[in-house]
Design a protein around this motif. Structure first.
Motif, PDB file in Angstrom:
ATOM      1  N   PRO A   1     -11.438  13.294  -3.576  1.00 49.84           N
ATOM      2  CA  PRO A   1     -12.261  13.281  -4.787  1.00 49.84           C
ATOM      3  C   PRO A   1     -13.333  12.191  -4.674  1.00 49.84           C
ATOM      4  CG  PRO A   1      -9.919  13.168  -5.316  1.00 49.84           C
ATOM      5  CD  PRO A   1     -10.039  12.946  -3.862  1.00 49.84           C
ATOM      6  N   PRO A   2     -14.439  12.370  -5.338  1.00 48.03           N
ATOM      7  CA  PRO A   2     -15.449  11.319  -5.344  1.00 48.03           C
ATOM      8  C   PRO A   2     -15.022  10.157  -6.240  1.00 48.03           C
ATOM      9  CG  PRO A   2     -16.126  13.113  -6.766  1.00 48.03           C
ATOM     10  CD  PRO A   2     -14.878  13.573  -6.070  1.00 48.03           C
ATOM     11  N   GLY A   3     -15.551   8.994  -5.987  1.00 48.19           N
ATOM     12  CA  GLY A   3     -15.305   7.835  -6.846  1.00 48.19           C
ATOM     13  C   GLY A   3     -14.096   7.016  -6.483  1.00 48.19           C
ATOM     14  N   ILE A   4     -13.446   7.288  -5.354  1.00 46.28           N
ATOM     15  CA  ILE A   4     -12.294   6.489  -4.959  1.00 46.28           C
ATOM     16  C   ILE A   4     -12.801   5.176  -4.374  1.00 46.28           C
ATOM     17  CG2 ILE A   4     -10.266   6.340  -3.469  1.00 46.28           C
ATOM     18  CD1 ILE A   4      -9.961   8.346  -5.659  1.00 46.28           C
ATOM     19  N   ASP A   5     -12.532   4.077  -5.035  1.00 46.52           N
ATOM     20  CA  ASP A   5     -12.928   2.760  -4.546  1.00 46.52           C
ATOM     21  C   ASP A   5     -11.883   1.752  -5.016  1.00 46.52           C
ATOM     22  OD1 ASP A   5     -13.426   2.445  -7.243  1.00 46.52           O
ATOM     23  OD2 ASP A   5     -15.606   2.546  -7.054  1.00 46.52           O
ATOM     24  N   ALA A   6     -12.110   0.473  -4.699  1.00 43.90           N
ATOM     25  CA  ALA A   6     -11.132  -0.566  -5.020  1.00 43.90           C
ATOM     26  C   ALA A   6     -10.937  -0.701  -6.526  1.00 43.90           C
ATOM     27  CB  ALA A   6     -11.572  -1.900  -4.422  1.00 43.90           C
ATOM     28  N   ARG A   7     -11.998  -0.544  -7.294  1.00 46.86           N
ATOM     29  CA  ARG A   7     -11.891  -0.657  -8.753  1.00 46.86           C
ATOM     30  C   ARG A   7     -11.007   0.463  -9.300  1.00 46.86           C
ATOM     31  NH1 ARG A   7     -15.114   1.355 -13.079  1.00 46.86           N
ATOM     32  NH2 ARG A   7     -14.951   0.059 -14.959  1.00 46.86           N
ATOM     33  N   TRP A   8     -11.205   1.668  -8.798  1.00 52.24           N
ATOM     34  CA  TRP A   8     -10.400   2.794  -9.264  1.00 52.24           C
ATOM     35  C   TRP A   8      -8.924   2.579  -8.924  1.00 52.24           C
ATOM     36  CZ3 TRP A   8      -7.106   6.527  -7.492  1.00 52.24           C
ATOM     37  CH2 TRP A   8      -6.865   7.618  -8.345  1.00 52.24           C
ATOM     38  N   LEU A   9      -8.656   2.058  -7.719  1.00 51.54           N
ATOM     39  CA  LEU A   9      -7.266   1.799  -7.336  1.00 51.54           C
ATOM     40  C   LEU A   9      -6.637   0.723  -8.221  1.00 51.54           C
ATOM     41  CD1 LEU A   9      -7.319   1.913  -3.426  1.00 51.54           C
ATOM     42  CD2 LEU A   9      -6.488   3.645  -4.999  1.00 51.54           C
ATOM     43  N   LYS A  10      -7.436  -0.284  -8.612  1.00 51.22           N
ATOM     44  CA  LYS A  10      -6.905  -1.328  -9.479  1.00 51.22           C
ATOM     45  C   LYS A  10      -6.533  -0.756 -10.843  1.00 51.22           C
ATOM     46  CE  LYS A  10      -5.726  -5.585 -10.007  1.00 51.22           C
ATOM     47  NZ  LYS A  10      -4.639  -6.164  -9.161  1.00 51.22           N
ATOM     48  N   GLN A  11      -7.376   0.139 -11.333  1.00 54.63           N
ATOM     49  CA  GLN A  11      -7.063   0.794 -12.601  1.00 54.63           C
ATOM     50  C   GLN A  11      -5.812   1.665 -12.464  1.00 54.63           C
ATOM     51  OE1 GLN A  11     -10.694   2.853 -13.321  1.00 54.63           O
ATOM     52  NE2 GLN A  11     -11.849   0.990 -13.822  1.00 54.63           N
ATOM     53  N   ALA A  12      -5.667   2.322 -11.336  1.00 53.01           N
ATOM     54  CA  ALA A  12      -4.473   3.142 -11.097  1.00 53.01           C
ATOM     55  C   ALA A  12      -3.219   2.261 -11.031  1.00 53.01           C
ATOM     56  CB  ALA A  12      -4.634   3.935  -9.812  1.00 53.01           C
ATOM     57  N   GLU A  13      -3.382   1.068 -10.453  1.00 49.08           N
ATOM     58  CA  GLU A  13      -2.248   0.140 -10.391  1.00 49.08           C
ATOM     59  C   GLU A  13      -1.802  -0.272 -11.788  1.00 49.08           C
ATOM     60  OE1 GLU A  13      -1.411  -4.462  -8.990  1.00 49.08           O
ATOM     61  OE2 GLU A  13      -2.917  -3.287  -7.929  1.00 49.08           O
ATOM     62  N   ARG A  14      -2.767  -0.586 -12.642  1.00 50.28           N
ATOM     63  CA  ARG A  14      -2.416  -0.951 -14.016  1.00 50.28           C
ATOM     64  C   ARG A  14      -1.748   0.216 -14.738  1.00 50.28           C
ATOM     65  NH1 ARG A  14      -7.378  -4.034 -13.825  1.00 50.28           N
ATOM     66  NH2 ARG A  14      -8.562  -2.289 -14.702  1.00 50.28           N
ATOM     67  N   ALA A  15      -2.237   1.433 -14.490  1.00 48.76           N
ATOM     68  CA  ALA A  15      -1.622   2.607 -15.114  1.00 48.76           C
ATOM     69  C   ALA A  15      -0.184   2.789 -14.623  1.00 48.76           C
ATOM     70  CB  ALA A  15      -2.447   3.852 -14.812  1.00 48.76           C
ATOM     71  N   ALA A  16       0.058   2.487 -13.344  1.00 45.50           N
ATOM     72  CA  ALA A  16       1.416   2.602 -12.802  1.00 45.50           C
ATOM     73  C   ALA A  16       2.346   1.578 -13.441  1.00 45.50           C
ATOM     74  CB  ALA A  16       1.397   2.426 -11.286  1.00 45.50           C
ATOM     75  N   VAL A  17       1.850   0.342 -13.612  1.00 46.89           N
ATOM     76  CA  VAL A  17       2.669  -0.686 -14.261  1.00 46.89           C
ATOM     77  C   VAL A  17       3.021  -0.264 -15.685  1.00 46.89           C
ATOM     78  CG1 VAL A  17       2.649  -3.050 -15.140  1.00 46.89           C
ATOM     79  CG2 VAL A  17       1.792  -2.576 -12.838  1.00 46.89           C
ATOM     80  N   GLU A  18       2.058   0.272 -16.400  1.00 46.43           N
ATOM     81  CA  GLU A  18       2.309   0.718 -17.769  1.00 46.43           C
ATOM     82  C   GLU A  18       3.341   1.845 -17.800  1.00 46.43           C
ATOM     83  OE1 GLU A  18       1.917   0.533 -21.867  1.00 46.43           O
ATOM     84  OE2 GLU A  18       1.075  -0.810 -20.326  1.00 46.43           O
ATOM     85  N   HIS A  19       3.228   2.771 -16.846  1.00 45.31           N
ATOM     86  CA  HIS A  19       4.180   3.882 -16.790  1.00 45.31           C
ATOM     87  C   HIS A  19       5.592   3.370 -16.498  1.00 45.31           C
ATOM     88  CE1 HIS A  19       5.810   7.859 -15.908  1.00 45.31           C
ATOM     89  NE2 HIS A  19       6.341   7.318 -14.821  1.00 45.31           N
ATOM     90  N   ILE A  20       5.724   2.468 -15.553  1.00 48.32           N
ATOM     91  CA  ILE A  20       7.046   1.944 -15.208  1.00 48.32           C
ATOM     92  C   ILE A  20       7.627   1.175 -16.397  1.00 48.32           C
ATOM     93  CG2 ILE A  20       8.295   0.348 -13.713  1.00 48.32           C
ATOM     94  CD1 ILE A  20       6.281   1.070 -11.497  1.00 48.32           C
ATOM     95  N   TYR A  21       6.770   0.421 -17.077  1.00 49.98           N
ATOM     96  CA  TYR A  21       7.216  -0.342 -18.240  1.00 49.98           C
ATOM     97  C   TYR A  21       7.758   0.581 -19.331  1.00 49.98           C
ATOM     98  CZ  TYR A  21       6.829  -3.103 -22.521  1.00 49.98           C
ATOM     99  OH  TYR A  21       7.077  -3.707 -23.731  1.00 49.98           O
ATOM    100  N   ARG A  22       7.096   1.717 -19.518  1.00 49.70           N
ATOM    101  CA  ARG A  22       7.485   2.622 -20.600  1.00 49.70           C
ATOM    102  C   ARG A  22       8.594   3.595 -20.192  1.00 49.70           C
ATOM    103  NH1 ARG A  22       4.255   2.437 -24.963  1.00 49.70           N
ATOM    104  NH2 ARG A  22       2.270   1.330 -24.784  1.00 49.70           N
ATOM    105  N   HIS A  23       8.634   3.956 -18.931  1.00 53.07           N
ATOM    106  CA  HIS A  23       9.563   5.011 -18.513  1.00 53.07           C
ATOM    107  C   HIS A  23      10.517   4.584 -17.391  1.00 53.07           C
ATOM    108  CE1 HIS A  23       7.142   7.800 -20.872  1.00 53.07           C
ATOM    109  NE2 HIS A  23       6.064   7.326 -20.268  1.00 53.07           N
ATOM    110  N   GLY A  24      10.423   3.359 -16.953  1.00 53.95           N
ATOM    111  CA  GLY A  24      11.251   2.939 -15.819  1.00 53.95           C
ATOM    112  C   GLY A  24      12.498   2.179 -16.203  1.00 53.95           C
TER     113      GLY A  24
END
Length: 319
Positions: free
Chosen positions: A117-140
């Motif tokens: 996909p277009p737009g994959i860069d370090a900023r996007w990965l950082k946002q994905a990391e934060r989304a993963a932390v939020e998911h684990i916090y809520r569902h882990g």
């Protein structure tokens, strides 16, 4: 937040309109980590190709002071990039059994790649990391069983059967301790009554002996009065003595009746205390039976500060 979602969305696309696979690895920014994974065993005759996924792995520690639980776990998600989501959907991501040995630094030779996909860069990965932390916090989180009355807590992964068995053992121990204490209380009450009952039996025996003696004296005095009447001998005190002996007999009879009533009442009291003791024992048994089955689920969630993401990468998965 809207800007982050827009940026994440730019990094996701669907299979629709996907360009033909290329025999070279697509170019991504140098600060975007890339790894390669072999996919599941293939059943299709089509040539395999690499498709872009988001790979996130985090070490997670769950601690709870009240239950004493402390467990380290690992959450690894492999999410196929999809443009229809505003952010990586970790609820649909495959929870990957992570093994660092599975990761390759190079692609298999002469294997085609789908375009990322277009737009994959370090900023996007950082946002994905934060989304993963939020998911684990809520569902882990994890679930353990607890019995608050017994102040007993299960362990992560412990079955309900195993936890109930532990609860039953603890409840039986406390039930027995309470029953022993109760028995001591009632034994003291019953011993006091039994001591009184023994005294009353001794008094009754003495009263009956006294009554027998008074009756014999009254009988002998009556015989003597008849004899004196026959021979013409009269005593000026005969009537007074006879009345006195009759009063003594009545007093002795009253003492016997009082002792008999006291003994009957003490026996009734002993029966009542025995019935109270049985009822109290039954109440104790019922109470601890209820406690045994008072198992509840306790949800333990990790703190965000205990979620350590140590891998965020674009994973090229061979499919």
């Amino acid at each position: 937040a809207d800007d982050e979602r827009t940026a994440l969305n730019r990094g996701l696309n669907s299979d629709a309109g996907r360009p033909a696979p290329a025999l070279f690895r697509p170019s991504l920014p140098p600060d975007v980590r890339q790894v390669f994974l072999d996919g599941a065993e293939r059943t299709s005759a089509a040539a395999p190709r690499y498709r872009a996924h988001l790979l996130v792995s985090a070490a997670v520690r769950i601690t709870d002071r009240s239950s004493g639980v402390m467990q380290d776990d690992r959450h690894t998600f492999l999410a196929r990039l999809n443009a229809h989501a505003m952010a990586p959907d970790f609820t649909q991501a495959r929870l990957h059994e992570f093994d660092a040995a599975e990761l390759r630094s190079e692609a298999r030779p002469e294997t085609a790649f789908d375009a990322p996909p277009p737009g994959i860069d370090a900023r996007w990965l950082k946002q994905a990391e934060r989304a993963a932390v939020e998911h684990i916090y809520r569902h882990g989180g994890k679930t353990v069983f607890c019995n608050r009355t017994l102040k007993l807590y299960g362990q992560i992964g412990e079955s309900m059967l195993a936890f109930r068995q532990r609860c039953e053992a603890a409840a039986r121990e406390r039930r027995d301790a309470e029953a022993i204490k109760l028995r001591g209380q009632y034994e003291r009450r019953m011993k006091a009554l039994q001591d009184r009952l023994a005294r009353e039996h001794r008094e009754l025996s003495q009263d009956r002996t006294e009554l027998g003696a008074r009756k014999r004296e009254e009988l002998l005095a009556g015989v003597e009065s008849v004899f004196n009447f026959v021979i013409g001998k009269r005593s000026p005190y005969a009537v007074a003595f006879g009345a006195q002996r009759r009063r003594q007999v009545k007093v002795a009879q009253q003492d016997v009746r009082e002792s008999e009533r006291a003994i009957a009442q003490l026996n009734t009291d002993l029966d009542d205390i025995a019935a109270q003791y049985r009822a109290a024992l039954s109440d104790i048994s019922d109470k601890w039976m209820r406690v045994m089955s008072d198992a509840q689920e306790l949800s333990l969630a990790p703190k965000k500060s205990d979620i350590f993401v140590d891998l965020v990468a674009v994973a090229w998965v061979l499919e």
